[in-house]
Design a protein around this motif. Structure first.
Motif, short mmCIF file in Angstrom:
data_model
loop_
_atom_site.label_atom_id
_atom_site.label_comp_id
_atom_site.label_asym_id
_atom_site.label_seq_id
_atom_site.Cartn_x
_atom_site.Cartn_y
_atom_site.Cartn_z
N ALA A 134 31.71 44.31 32.68
CA ALA A 134 31.80 45.44 32.08
C ALA A 134 32.17 45.57 30.58
N LEU A 135 33.38 44.58 30.38
CA LEU A 135 33.97 44.84 29.00
C LEU A 135 32.88 44.05 28.21
N ASN A 140 44.60 35.11 38.50
CA ASN A 140 44.89 35.93 39.62
C ASN A 140 44.49 35.61 40.94
N ILE A 171 38.07 41.58 46.10
CA ILE A 171 38.75 42.00 44.79
C ILE A 171 38.29 41.12 43.80
N VAL A 217 35.43 42.83 42.29
CA VAL A 217 35.64 43.88 41.23
C VAL A 217 36.37 43.31 40.00
N ILE A 218 37.09 42.07 40.04
CA ILE A 218 37.42 41.55 38.70
C ILE A 218 36.29 41.02 37.85
N GLY A 266 41.76 36.81 35.01
CA GLY A 266 41.06 36.88 36.14
C GLY A 266 41.19 35.72 37.17
N VAL A 315 46.17 36.69 44.50
CA VAL A 315 45.28 37.71 45.35
C VAL A 315 45.37 37.27 46.58
N GLY A 351 34.62 44.00 36.33
CA GLY A 351 35.50 44.29 35.11
C GLY A 351 35.24 43.24 33.84
N TYR A 352 35.03 42.27 33.97
CA TYR A 352 34.67 41.20 33.23
C TYR A 352 33.09 41.65 32.62
#
Lengths: 228, 242, 225
Positions: free
Chosen positions: B144-145, B169, B134, B137-138, B166, B173, B141-142
């Protein structure tokens, strides 16, 4: 900003978003249809034997909520961008958190309404006993939806303003939602099994903690996201 | 606003001198890792159950520790950026995120390779393996942004808040996944490991820490040089008025 | 550098998008009660400059002051004094004209008096359409509704970006009246247009934005749009 002005703004934004949604209806109907079709497709993927479907029902229900609800959040800002109204919103002096709060309330009402239609459909399709555990189920759905909508409304403020917004939003949002999914499914399972005060309470506490942590974090940092 | 002018490095002489320093640094780090690995391999007896498979731990565990450490650097850089609004903090967070992605992926891959003969499966829904995935993938995402936003100031602000959320979390998580399922052996740390392995683990953790620092530095320097070239183009475009 | 008599003071405003510099050091002073028109070619950075004065964009370089308030340090003080009419009208198509104005008033924390809303709509010629959804409006009617919204904001500094687009002669008069009312109250206006004759008739001063900088405009110089 006085409390009265902040409240006036929160309600104005929420009322405006919901009125627009009520009058155009396109978004709501689309999302409800998406949810219904997802529930059906899960059934086809796991059926026709009803046993595995009933075992997985809580997970399927929450995945349906996440996959269809995510379609709502970008709309919330596209509405502003299409009307060229985002600049006007940003030019009202004072912090921007009332804008976030208003959109969050509107999205919360939207997703809860989608659930009010989707959950009974799931009850019928997956043969779930919904009436007996109803109060607990409503509580779990509410807590889970608050966290989902909070992060969805927050990340959509960024995602809706870049290219490839449809891809970026789930990419940012879904990894963050893993604890929420795990806790919501755990709590829903417990509630459906008729044990609302037993082992479900740990999951409910985790859901509440998730909501509180991210409500605080998003409200505190929304100014950084919405500006320029 | 003034921070866009901040990275003032004497661009004429710096790259070459730094280049050889970087090369020496790389060689030293490489030698350290080799030595630590050799030490671990030579001093540890084959594990009672796992045999020589255990030696994967000398990369898996240090990579995992340092991945989390890199994530802490992302958090620190993000908080510092929002506080100080200095571009260097954004570049630091971005560099650390790239390194965290690599180390997290390495941790998962090695865990998977180790799990196949040990548990008989490539993947298991074990709490730590799952929360590491997880985390990966966080971070993706960071990153990708970052790649989707062109304007540097907006990119810095947005990725700072995404980095902070993130990081917030991560404990949630971990806790949720641990409650969800516990099937893994207790976490490896020198105190829970047989003393025969402890020193090898410690040495490798330090060696990997240096690798992590060296990678973050290298990425940071590259990012900074890119900004310097942008600023040079800027001065030219403004006709010397910059 | 700020003096009480000036509405706007811009010094060395530069702004880039990616590696392209749209503004390269624009200087401009607008006095209280003054209306300044900015002419310029497409892509000359007029809109960028206006958005910087409106605090919607940060300049990459340079600084600016609106009624003594710094753009970067006191953006809220600037925002409470300006009214921006951009390319878009900031009108929600699924709300009626009256609801659109009501939304603006509620965002300002003011009470919504239906008769005052109707009066504002009558001044822009939309009195008969108060309860019609804006989606059905023509482009000119939407522009008029945007002008009504601007009046509701009661700004001291009007920032108008091509305000005449899609307006009929009567609508053009509404813009002229809005500028005149604002100036009478001690306010100022910056107007972006490509219409040289309207610029010279309405503004006290006409300047040009050329190669990212403000230059005086000489009558006779054609500004091609």
């Amino acid at each position: 900003m006085t409390a009265r002005l902040a409240l006036s703004r929160v309600m104005a934004v929420a009322w405006k978003d919901l009125t627009t949604e009520r009058r155009s209806k396109a978004g709501f109907n689309g999302v409800v249809f998406m949810a219904a079709i997802t529930l059906l497709m899960f059934g086809f993927a796991l059926g026709p034997d009803p046993a595995p479907i009933r075992t997985a029902a809580a997970g399927l229900l929450w995945l349906t909520v996440l996959l269809s609800g995510v379609l709502a959040f970008n709309r919330s800002y596209e509405l502003e961008i299409e009307a060229g109204a985002l600049d006007a919103l940003l030019l009202y002096p004072g912090g921007r958190w009332p804008i976030f709060a208003g959109k969050l309330l509107a999205n919360l009402a939207f997703v809860l309404l989608v659930e009010a239609i989707t959950v009974p459909i799931a009850g019928v399709l997956y043969d779930l006993p919904l009436l007996t555990p109803l109060p607990g189920l409503v509580g779990v759905l509410f807590l889970g939806t608050v966290g989902f909508v909070t992060l969805g409304t927050y990340y959509a403020a960024m995602a809706s303003r870049v290219r490839a917004r449809e891809v970026l939003l789930p990419l940012l949002l879904f990894p963050m939602l893993v604890p929420l999914l795990v806790a919501a499914v755990g709590a829903t399972k417990a509630v459906l099994a008729g044990d609302p005060m037993g082992y479900g309470s740990a999951w409910i506490r985790l859901l509440a903690a998730f909501d509180i942590v991210f409500l605080a974090a998003t409200f505190m940092t929304f100014d950084y996201v919405i500006g320029e | 606003m003034t921070h866009t002018m901040e990275p003032r490095v004497s661009t004429a002489t710096a790259p070459r001198a730094k280049g050889s320093a970087t090369l020496i640094g790389a060689l030293i780090v490489l030698a350290l890792v080799a030595a630590a690995q050799a030490f671990g391999f030579l001093t540890s007896p084959p594990d009672r159950d796992m045999g020589h498979l255990q030696k994967i731990m000398y990369v898996h565990v240090p990579a995992a520790w340092n991945a989390f450490l890199a994530f802490v650097v992302v958090l620190a850089g993000s908080v510092m950026y929002l506080w100080k609004r200095e571009e260097k903090w954004d570049l630091l967070a971005a560099s650390a995120a790239e390194v965290a992605a690599v180390l997290t992926a390495l941790t998962i891959a090695l865990g998977s390779i180790w799990g196949r003969p040990t548990w008989g499966v490539w993947w298991t829904w074990d709490p730590r393996l799952t929360s590491t995935a997880i985390l990966l993938v966080i971070i993706v995402g960071y990153l990708a942004l970052r790649s989707f936003v062109d304007e540097p100031e907006r990119r810095a602000r947005w990725s700072a808040v995404v980095g902070i959320l993130g990081a917030l979390n991560v404990p949630i998580v971990y806790m949720s996944v641990r409650w969800w399922r516990t099937l893994h052996q207790p976490q490896s740390s020198p105190s829970t490991v047989d003393p025969a392995y402890a020193w090898g683990l410690r040495l490798n953790a330090i060696a990997f820490l240096l690798v992590m620092i060296w990678l973050v530095r290298a990425r940071y320097r590259a990012a900074r040089l890119e900004r310097i070239s942008e600023l040079a183009a800027e001065r030219e475009a403004l006709g010397g008025r910059g | 550098m700020s003096s009480a008599s000036s509405a706007v003071e811009l010094a060395g405003i530069a702004r880039r998008f990616g590696s392209r510099w749209v503004l390269k050091g624009a200087d401009l002073v607008v006095g209280s009660g003054e209306a300044v028109a900015i002419l310029g070619r497409n892509g000359s950075g007029k809109t960028t400059l206006l958005r910087i004065v409106a605090t919607l964009l940060r300049p990459s370089r340079g600084s600016g002051v609106v009624f003594g308030h710094d753009l970067a340090r006191e953006p809220d003080a600037v925002r409470s004094r300006i009214g921006l009419l951009g390319h878009t009208n900031a009108i929600y198509p699924d709300l009626t004209a009256a609801e659109n104005l009501g939304f603006t008033l509620r965002m300002l924390g003011r009470s919504v008096d239906p008769r005052a809303v109707e009066a504002t709509l009558i001044t822009v010629g939309l009195g008969a359409h108060a309860n019609t959804r804006a989606r059905g409006f023509s482009a000119g009617m939407q522009r008029r509704l945007a002008l009504a919204r601007l009046r509701a904001l009661e700004p001291q500094l009007l920032l108008l970006d091509e305000p005449y687009s899609s307006l009929d002669p009567e609508g053009v008069e509404l813009v002229t009246a809005l500028i005149a009312d604002t100036r009478r109250a001690g306010g100022a206006a910056i107007l972006i247009t490509h219409d040289v004759s309207r610029a010279t008739s309405i503004a006290d001063r006409v300047v040009m934005l050329d190669d990212g900088r403000i230059a005086p405009w000489t009558p006779g110089v054609l500004v091609a749009e």
